[in-house]
Design a protein around this motif. Structure first.
Motif, short mmCIF file in Angstrom:
data_model
loop_
_atom_site.label_atom_id
_atom_site.label_comp_id
_atom_site.label_asym_id
_atom_site.label_seq_id
_atom_site.Cartn_x
_atom_site.Cartn_y
_atom_site.Cartn_z
N PRO A 97 -5.12 14.61 -2.59
CA PRO A 97 -4.59 13.26 -2.29
C PRO A 97 -3.35 13.34 -1.41
O PRO A 97 -2.48 14.20 -1.62
CB PRO A 97 -4.27 12.69 -3.67
CG PRO A 97 -3.99 13.89 -4.52
CD PRO A 97 -4.87 14.99 -4.00
N HIS A 98 -3.28 12.47 -0.43
CA HIS A 98 -2.11 12.40 0.47
C HIS A 98 -1.75 10.95 0.72
O HIS A 98 -2.61 10.06 0.71
CB HIS A 98 -2.39 13.12 1.79
CG HIS A 98 -2.47 14.61 1.67
ND1 HIS A 98 -1.36 15.41 1.61
CD2 HIS A 98 -3.55 15.43 1.57
CE1 HIS A 98 -1.75 16.68 1.50
NE2 HIS A 98 -3.08 16.71 1.47
N SER A 99 -0.48 10.73 0.98
CA SER A 99 0.04 9.37 1.20
C SER A 99 -0.12 8.98 2.66
O SER A 99 0.86 8.77 3.38
CB SER A 99 1.50 9.29 0.77
OG SER A 99 1.67 9.75 -0.55
N VAL A 100 -1.36 8.86 3.11
CA VAL A 100 -1.63 8.56 4.51
C VAL A 100 -1.09 7.19 4.89
O VAL A 100 -0.47 7.01 5.95
CB VAL A 100 -3.14 8.65 4.79
CG1 VAL A 100 -3.45 8.23 6.22
CG2 VAL A 100 -3.66 10.06 4.53
N ALA A 101 -1.30 6.18 4.04
CA ALA A 101 -0.83 4.83 4.34
C ALA A 101 0.69 4.79 4.46
O ALA A 101 1.24 4.16 5.38
CB ALA A 101 -1.31 3.87 3.26
N PHE A 120 0.80 -1.23 0.00
CA PHE A 120 0.00 0.00 0.00
C PHE A 120 0.83 1.28 0.00
O PHE A 120 0.29 2.35 0.28
CB PHE A 120 -0.93 0.01 1.23
CG PHE A 120 -1.83 -1.19 1.33
CD1 PHE A 120 -2.86 -1.37 0.43
CD2 PHE A 120 -1.64 -2.13 2.32
CE1 PHE A 120 -3.69 -2.47 0.51
CE2 PHE A 120 -2.46 -3.25 2.41
CZ PHE A 120 -3.50 -3.42 1.50
N VAL A 122 -0.74 3.95 -2.24
CA VAL A 122 -2.17 4.24 -2.08
C VAL A 122 -2.33 5.62 -1.45
O VAL A 122 -1.67 5.95 -0.46
CB VAL A 122 -2.85 3.17 -1.21
CG1 VAL A 122 -4.31 3.54 -0.96
CG2 VAL A 122 -2.77 1.81 -1.90
N THR A 123 -3.22 6.43 -2.01
CA THR A 123 -3.45 7.77 -1.50
C THR A 123 -4.87 7.90 -0.94
O THR A 123 -5.75 7.12 -1.29
CB THR A 123 -3.25 8.83 -2.60
OG1 THR A 123 -4.16 8.56 -3.68
CG2 THR A 123 -1.83 8.80 -3.11
N THR A 124 -5.04 8.88 -0.07
CA THR A 124 -6.34 9.15 0.57
C THR A 124 -6.66 10.62 0.43
O THR A 124 -5.76 11.48 0.60
CB THR A 124 -6.30 8.76 2.06
OG1 THR A 124 -5.91 7.38 2.17
CG2 THR A 124 -7.66 8.94 2.71
N GLU A 125 -7.91 10.93 0.14
CA GLU A 125 -8.33 12.32 0.02
C GLU A 125 -8.39 12.98 1.40
O GLU A 125 -9.08 12.50 2.30
CB GLU A 125 -9.70 12.40 -0.64
CG GLU A 125 -9.70 12.00 -2.12
CD GLU A 125 -9.15 13.10 -3.01
OE1 GLU A 125 -9.18 14.27 -2.59
OE2 GLU A 125 -8.70 12.78 -4.13
N VAL A 126 -7.67 14.06 1.56
CA VAL A 126 -7.68 14.85 2.79
C VAL A 126 -7.85 16.31 2.39
O VAL A 126 -6.99 16.88 1.71
CB VAL A 126 -6.40 14.67 3.62
CG1 VAL A 126 -6.45 15.54 4.87
CG2 VAL A 126 -6.20 13.21 3.99
#
Length: 505
Positions: free
Chosen positions: A121-125, A110, A113-117
């Motif tokens: 998009p940010h690389s939270v994982a 992962f 994998v990016t997450t919308e913040v």
């Protein structure tokens, strides 16, 4: 020459297999964080944060020291309750290896994998898993070395060799991965390793780190289970017990002038009575050889309850626990701490300044300083800088220094070179000689020189703290605090500069 040869032979480890296992075990200390950092030249091209990735990673790694604080609290609780810390250390090592292994496996799956913040998009994982890996590595610094007290001192060097390899191995693998094409800038997504021009993907690289953690865990399992390693552990406990007996016997002999066999055995029983009978029998038993060595002292009183094997094993365990308890009770006063701080102020300031520079400032802005010279320059700068660390430590083994003034000079030289790199970073995207091979060579050489100077200076100053004429434990603790405070200050300051100012736009 014969005497020197005998002394050298005496310093050799009794078990080469145990020594090798500790080398492998030590690799797990910082292999995860060093591995992530060796991959940063690829991450800045494929993650949405682009050049801000190093600044975020630096802060995440520093915040992971919460794991160290948590372990310290639990360790103090064990000390107050007088529970054997061996069980805490073993269980913590298993927990660290397990968390590190799982985190590396998840990272290989992962990392991109990016997450919308807030709509972006940010690389939270990526950052969350890096935090877990950093927590594992930071906590290992306060777990692995104390665990070594259960073994003869000859094996401590093996652990340090492993820690050096924890930077060497990921760097070599990172160099073999290759560098991205210079024509590629931040594309904010992973197109595939063929499109980037590298030999294998970050997923395979992080899977390799998972394999290293698994090997580290396997080595530790063998250390705590193999008969040869258990024998070394029992030998160390017997040595500790023998020192306690010798100390008590010497005190009795000085007071009464009696050096007979009866007096020595009375000293043994005195130590046993001092420790008390409160500790129950445990699983940490002395070996049969240790028991045979005690028979000489016990032969003069065959009726003593200490003669039975069970009593012998219980006494050996109580000696071990009592020594640990005595060490825990030596708490320095505020006045003595201030005195230690004043005596070592110059060393502590230099240590803090060096860690502010390398673990904070330069790491956070490395992408801005190197990327204008090409992806190859950034790739070589990061990985060769990591490789320089064990080289400098090895150099100090043959060329040590003992003068504090030299430590200050090395710190000043490192800062002069560091300021040069910082200036190039602030001139982003058009620093001096950008796009020129000479400029790239200069940047790589400067970064390697900084790593060599800083590593050499820090080792020398820590050795001086270890040689402090007063409370060495407190001095070394202050050195650790200076390291963490300097690193945290540099990481937080440059994180805010990178993310909340236009200094690098």
């Amino acid at each position: 020459p014969r005497q020197l040869l005998d002394e050298a032979r005496a310093r050799l480890p009794k078990s080469l297999l145990t020594y090798f296992l500790f080398c492998v075990f030590g690799i797990g200390s910082w292999v995860a964080v060093n591995g992530v950092w060796a991959e940063v030249s690829v991450l800045v091209l494929t993650l949405p944060e682009c050049e801000k990735v190093p600044a975020a990673l630096v802060v995440v790694i520093q915040l992971a020291n919460v794991g160290t604080l948590l372990y310290t609290v639990v360790r103090c609780v064990f000390g107050c309750l007088k529970w054997p810390r061996y069980y805490l250390e073993v269980s913590t090592v298993f927990l660290l290896v397990t968390v590190g292994l799982i985190s590396c496996v998840l990272l290989s799956l992962f990392w991109s994998v990016t997450t919308e913040v807030s709509g972006d998009p940010h690389s939270v994982a990526m950052f969350l898993l890096t935090f877990l890996l950093a927590a594992v590595d930071c906590t290992s610094s306060v777990v692995f070395l104390p665990f070594m007290k259960h073994f003869p001192k000859e094996y401590v060097s093996a652990l340090y060799i492993g820690e050096g390899l924890s930077g060497l191995v990921p760097s070599v693998v990172g160099l073999s991965q290759g560098f991205a094409n210079n024509s590629i800038s931040c594309i904010k997504e992973y197109p595939g390793h063929n499109e980037l021009g590298i030999n294998f993907s970050p997923s395979i690289y992080f899977a390799f780190l998972a394999g290293m953690m698994a090997v580290c865990g396997a080595a530790f399992v063998l250390i705590v289970t193999l008969p040869c390693t258990r024998k070394e552990m029992d030998l160390r406990r017997h040595q500790d017990a023998a020192e306690e007996i010798t100390s008590s016997t010497s005190a009795n002999s000085e007071g009464e002038g009696d050096t007979s066999e009866e007096s020595r055995c009375e000293g043994t029983r005195t130590v046993a009575r001092k420790i008390g009978e409160s500790e129950s029998n445990g699983t940490l038993t002395a070996d049969e050889n240790a028991e045979e060595k005690e028979k000489e002292c016990l032969s003069s009183d065959d009726q003593s309850p200490l003669v039975t094997p069970a009593s012998r094993r219980a006494r050996m365990r109580r000696f071990h626990v009592a020594q640990c308890t005595k060490l825990q009770s030596k708490c320095p006063t505020l006045a003595s701490l201030l005195s230690i701080l004043w005596d070592n102020l110059s060393l502590l300031l230099c240590i803090a300044a060096l860690n502010f520079l390398t673990n904070g400032a330069l790491s956070a802005v490395s992408s801005y300083a190197f990327i204008p010279y090409g992806n190859l320059v950034y790739h070589l700068g990061v990985n060769l800088g990591i490789l320089a660390n064990p080289v400098a430590c090895l150099f100090y083994t043959f060329v040590p220094f003992r003068h504090r003034a030299l430590g200050a000079v090395l710190t000043a030289l490192a800062w002069l070179l560091g300021i040069f790199v910082l200036v190039m970073a602030f001139l982003f995207p058009n620093p001096l000689l950008s796009g020129n091979s000479i400029g790239g060579a200069i940047m790589v050489a400067v970064n390697v020189a900084i790593s060599l100077l800083v590593s050499y200076a820090k080792v020398g100053m820590v050795v001086q703290l270890h040689s402090y004429h007063g409370n060495q434990d407190a001095a070394l603790l202050m050195g650790g605090v200076a390291t963490q405070l300097g690193s945290l200050a540099g990481a937080v300051l440059f994180f805010f500069i990178v993310y909340f100012t236009d200094a690098f736009s």
